[in-house]
Design an enzyme around this catalytic site. Structure first.
Site, short mmCIF file in Angstrom:
data_model
loop_
_atom_site.label_atom_id
_atom_site.label_comp_id
_atom_site.label_asym_id
_atom_site.label_seq_id
_atom_site.Cartn_x
_atom_site.Cartn_y
_atom_site.Cartn_z
N ASP A 270 -11.12 2.68 3.84
CA ASP A 270 -11.44 1.25 3.80
C ASP A 270 -12.96 1.05 3.90
O ASP A 270 -13.44 -0.08 3.82
CB ASP A 270 -10.75 0.54 4.97
N GLN B 8 -4.74 -1.39 9.40
CA GLN B 8 -4.66 -2.75 8.86
C GLN B 8 -5.25 -3.75 9.85
O GLN B 8 -4.87 -3.78 11.03
CB GLN B 8 -3.19 -3.09 8.57
N LYS C 209 0.84 -1.21 0.00
CA LYS C 209 0.00 0.00 0.00
C LYS C 209 0.87 1.25 0.00
O LYS C 209 0.61 2.21 -0.73
CB LYS C 209 -0.95 -0.01 1.21
#
Ligand code: NDP
Length: 302
Positions: A126, A103, A59
């Site tokens: 996200d 994450q 990422k």
């Protein structure tokens, strides 16, 4: 949907992900040149889960390659809830950061929901906050989860118009199954969500023009579960021992999906490979979400 090909056409995630990343990079260059705006993505990793480390590195690298500002925070496994929440709050307030990704999974002692609840929904690239889940469920613009967004792009590229198609999503997680089902509904599909309590799952799957597997069980979906000509999107990422006994004996593993690819490819019209399918789209969609968040924060049309 055109007439099914046999064996299936492979939906190559690499091609579409590269194109999306290029489009994002072009847009970042334009924003920087015309508005002095550099989209910024912060990725927070707690602990040393090997798979998460790979995702986080990827990422960071891809956001830099797209010309974005990238900040990666690697915190030790023993980080406390308060410490993590403080970092999220600081990132919420940082004007150089337009997207924040924590994450998952977090180490067991941390409360994921409570951390996600602290995220500014406008930076939640996200798409995991209640606000963004609610926007998606209500058909309102928002930041939607990256993997589902990537799946929809692949489906549209391969299949075209999805209107009126029967879609079956196997899996109902907040991260994948539910949001994909919502996006398929927005695309005017008739959607069934299947899960571990579904009766006669094979028969349910056989009804699908579009079958999305987001289960986390290696090769669970067999060829005879698939309607001839269906589009099969395999989200699963599962590590299994090599079929070759020598390699397996050395403890070597490989990644397979939730669909039995060899069998399914004989029946389906289109299918995503694992690796090389959905996974590549996830990061590209994350970059796109960050650009969208940056434009909204700057009052530009997204
Ligand atoms: P979860 O474990 O959160 O959810 C799995 C879902 O599958 C649950 O809804 C569960 O049902 C259902 N399920 C489990 N066993 C069965 C079964 N035997 N029959 C039918 N349904 C079943 O996983 P995620 O949604 O987070 O991830 C799914 C897969 O996608 C994983 O392999 C993961 O690694 C992968 N993934 C890939 C990404 C990518 O970028 N390609 C990104 C994110 C995930 P129930 O709710 O009843 O328990």
């Amino acid at each position: 949907m055109a007439e099914p090909a046999s064996p299936a056409q492979i939906i190559d995630g690499k091609i579409y992900a590269e194109r999306l990343r290029r489009d994002v990079a072009d847009e970042v260059a334009r924003l920087r040149a015309e508005h002095g705006l550099q989209p910024g993505l912060a990725v927070v990793l707690v602990g040393d889960d090997p798979a998460s480390q790979i995702y986080v590195r990827s990422k960071g690298e891809h956001s830099l390659a797209a010309g974005m500002h990238s900040a990666t925070y690697r915190l030790p496994a023993e980080t406390t809830q308060d410490e993590l929440v403080s970092l999220v709050k600081a990132l919420n307030a940082d004007p150089a950061i337009h997207g924040i990704l924590v994450q998952l999974p977090l180490p067991k002692h941390l409360d994921e929901r409570a951390v996600l609840a602290m995220l500014d929904p406008e930076k939640d690239v996200d798409g995991l906050t209640m606000i963004n889940a609610g926007r998606l469920a209500s058909g309102l613009p928002g930041l939607y989860p990256c993997t589902p967004v990537g799946c929809m792009m692949l489906l549209r590229e391969a299949v075209g118009d999805l209107t009126g198609r029967r879609a079956v999503v196997v899996g109902r997680s907040m991260l994948v199954g539910r949001p994909i089902a919502q996006l398929l509904l927005q695309a005017d599909c008739t959607v069934t969500i299947a899960h571990s309590r579904t009766r006669d799952l094979a028969a349910v799957c056989r009804e699908a023009d579009i079958l999305v597997a987001a289960v986390g069980r290696p090769r669970m979906i067999r060829g005879d579960w698939i309607k001839p000509g269906a589009a099969v999107i395999d989200v699963g990422i599962n590590r299994v021992p090599f079929d070759n006994p020598e390699k397996a004996a050395q403890g070597k593993t490989k990644v397979v999906g939730d669909v039995h690819f060899k069998e399914a490819a004989q029946v389906a019209g289109w299918i995503t490979p694992v690796p090389g399918g959905v996974g590549l789209m996830t990061v590209a969609a994350l970059l796109q979400n960050t650009v969208t968040a940056a434009k909204r924060a700057a009052g530009l049309e997204a």
